[in-house]
Design an enzyme around this catalytic site. Structure first.
Site, short mmCIF file in Angstrom:
data_model
loop_
_atom_site.label_atom_id
_atom_site.label_comp_id
_atom_site.label_asym_id
_atom_site.label_seq_id
_atom_site.Cartn_x
_atom_site.Cartn_y
_atom_site.Cartn_z
N SER A 36 0.82 -1.21 0.00
CA SER A 36 0.00 0.00 0.00
C SER A 36 0.85 1.26 0.00
O SER A 36 1.98 1.28 0.48
CB SER A 36 -0.92 0.00 1.22
OG SER A 36 -0.17 -0.06 2.41
N ASN A 51 3.90 -10.22 13.23
CA ASN A 51 4.06 -9.97 14.66
C ASN A 51 3.49 -11.19 15.38
O ASN A 51 2.98 -12.12 14.75
CB ASN A 51 3.44 -8.63 15.09
CG ASN A 51 1.93 -8.59 14.98
OD1 ASN A 51 1.27 -9.63 14.98
ND2 ASN A 51 1.37 -7.41 14.87
N GLY A 82 6.73 -1.75 12.66
CA GLY A 82 6.91 -3.01 11.93
C GLY A 82 7.55 -2.75 10.56
O GLY A 82 8.45 -3.48 10.14
N ASP A 83 7.10 -1.73 9.88
CA ASP A 83 7.65 -1.42 8.55
C ASP A 83 9.12 -1.00 8.66
O ASP A 83 9.95 -1.40 7.85
CB ASP A 83 6.85 -0.29 7.88
CG ASP A 83 5.41 -0.71 7.59
OD1 ASP A 83 5.15 -1.92 7.47
OD2 ASP A 83 4.54 0.19 7.49
N1 LIG Z 1 8.22 -0.67 22.99
C1 LIG Z 1 9.18 -0.94 22.11
N2 LIG Z 1 10.46 -0.63 22.39
C2 LIG Z 1 11.43 -0.86 21.49
N3 LIG Z 1 11.23 -1.42 20.28
C3 LIG Z 1 9.99 -1.79 19.98
C4 LIG Z 1 8.89 -1.56 20.85
N4 LIG Z 1 7.76 -1.99 20.24
C5 LIG Z 1 8.15 -2.47 19.04
N5 LIG Z 1 9.49 -2.36 18.86
C6 LIG Z 1 10.30 -2.78 17.72
O1 LIG Z 1 9.48 -2.89 16.58
C7 LIG Z 1 9.45 -4.24 16.10
C8 LIG Z 1 8.08 -4.54 15.57
O2 LIG Z 1 7.16 -4.35 16.62
P1 LIG Z 1 5.76 -5.13 16.70
O3 LIG Z 1 6.01 -6.57 16.99
O4 LIG Z 1 4.93 -4.36 17.67
O5 LIG Z 1 5.26 -4.99 15.21
P2 LIG Z 1 3.82 -4.69 14.59
O6 LIG Z 1 2.77 -5.07 15.57
O7 LIG Z 1 3.82 -5.35 13.28
O8 LIG Z 1 3.88 -3.12 14.43
P3 LIG Z 1 2.97 -2.20 13.49
O9 LIG Z 1 2.08 -1.47 14.46
O10 LIG Z 1 3.95 -1.29 12.84
O11 LIG Z 1 2.23 -3.08 12.54
C9 LIG Z 1 9.88 -5.05 17.29
O12 LIG Z 1 10.45 -6.28 16.91
C10 LIG Z 1 10.88 -4.14 17.96
O13 LIG Z 1 12.12 -4.20 17.31
MG LIG Z 2 2.60 -4.85 11.56
#
Ligand SMILES: Nc1ncnc2c1ncn2[C@@H]1O[C@H](COP(=O)(O)OP(=O)(O)OP(=O)(O)O)[C@@H](O)[C@H]1O
Ligand SMILES: [Mg+2]
Length: 326
Positions: A8, A195, A256-257
């Site tokens: 996207s 995730n 995540g990105d």
């Molecule tokens: N509170 C935090 N402190 C430090 N790093 C973080 C934190 N939250 C997320 N991250 C970093 O971001 C990466 C991806 O986070 P997460 O697992 O929450 O992805 P997501 O849920 O796919 O995020 P998105 O909301 O972008 O889709 C983690 O592996 C970590 O490296």
């Molecule tokens: Mg994500």
């Protein structure tokens, strides 16, 4: 390494209403609701999964090819991405629809009224990868990020047919797609990124166990928010990488990105899985510390300092020579 990122491309239009929606909504007249909120703030943020990932790769000196569909209003956004090292030459411009847009108004109670217009994103299903492969003289990796579901399936099939390694990054579209479709996205992927919640959802929808998913992909990467990242491959010891501690956390969108951008930059530089995940975690933290998904800075000195603080001098010494000079 020639990387194309499909997915996207969107903008977020975020407004703030300095009052309470609840006081404007009359319970006995809701069937005739007709309201206009005088807002006192408008912020337009560039986003969309593919554009966010490309921004990070571009900042790190790679030249990712952005693949997605936009409207004719994409002009300013395109210049921004061009300035940040992204190849936008293969973005499809729809003649009829506008670029996907998320419009959201938030009130003083943090209640939100929002709409998402997919617009041109539906045209992504018309995009063929072959002309991009021809233009670049080949592709080493295609990242298949959240997008029009038909486009995600089409890009995946085309990668399989042309034997181009692909990364399955279905993220939020897992909610929209059914088991057989998700199986098609995942089977044969060189990389699978989710995730922790999405990992469970993927297994429940496909009916494949954890081990069965792993057999079908090269490497599986699962991000666990503040608990870091797990990297697994059949027959190898899992690798766990802790996060780079965040100093402030004003806006979690786009972490995540940013992780994906850093991770694939590390791979393109020939770094190990662990080192690649470390640079991924660093970019994710930078995104977490900044409002917006494409606003973080990547000054080499600062990156080196943060890497060294969290992962030690050896990690910094291996990664920093690859960073572009500011
Ligand atoms: N509170 C935090 N402190 C430090 N790093 C973080 C934190 N939250 C997320 N991250 C970093 O971001 C990466 C991806 O986070 P997460 O697992 O929450 O992805 P997501 O849920 O796919 O995020 P998105 O909301 O972008 O889709 C983690 O592996 C970590 O490296
Ligand atoms: Mg994500």
């Amino acid at each position: 390494m020639r990387i194309a990122v499909t997915g996207s491309i969107a903008t977020d239009h975020l407004m703030r209403f300095p009052g309470r929606f609840a006081e404007q909504l009359l319970a006995d007249q809701l069937e005739r609701v007709s309201l206009s909120f005088l807002v006192d703030d408008l912020v337009i943020r560039r986003g969309g999964a593919a554009a966010n990932i490309c921004y990070g790769l571009g900042r790190l000196g790679l030249r990712p090819v952005l693949v997605g569909a936009v409207g004719e209003d994409f002009v300013d956004y395109r210049s921004w991405l061009d300035r940040n090292g992204v190849d936008t030459g293969s973005v499809h411009v729809s003649e009829l629809a506008h670029t996907a847009r998320f419009v959201c108004t938030t009130d003083n109670d943090l209640c939100q009224i929002a709409s998402f217009y997919p617009g041109a994103m539906s045209d992504a299903r018309l995009i063929e990868l072959r002309p991009i492969v021809d233009r670049l003289g080949g592709l080493d990796l295609v990242v298949i990020s959240p997008n029009d579901p038909q486009a995600m399936l089409r890009h995946t099939e085309e990668c399989r047919e042309r034997s181009i390694p692909f990364a399955a990054d279905p993220s939020q579209q897992l909610a929209r797609m059914d088991g057989p479709e998700i199986r098609r996205l995942v089977d044969g992927a060189a990389w699978l990124l989710c995730n922790a919640y999405e990992k469970g959802l993927l297994e429940s929808k496909t009916g494949w166990s954890d081990a069965q998913v792993l057999e079908r992909v090269g490497v599986r990467i699962t991000t666990h928010g503040a608990d870091g990242v797990a990297i697994e491959a059949t027959g190898a010891e899992p690798i766990l990488v802790p996060v780079v501690p965040a100093r402030v956390t004003p806006d979690p969108t786009g972490v995540g990105d940013a992780f994906r951008a850093g991770f694939f930059a590390g791979r393109a530089w020939g770094l190990t899985l662990r080192r690649s995940a470390q640079i991924g975690c660093l970019l994710a933290t930078l995104a977490l510390e900044t409002i917006g998904t494409q606003e973080y800075e990547t000054a080499p000195d600062e990156l080196a300092k943060r890497l060294s603080e969290t992962y030690g001098a050896d990690a910094a010494a291996e990664i920093t020579p690859h960073l572009p000079v500011d």
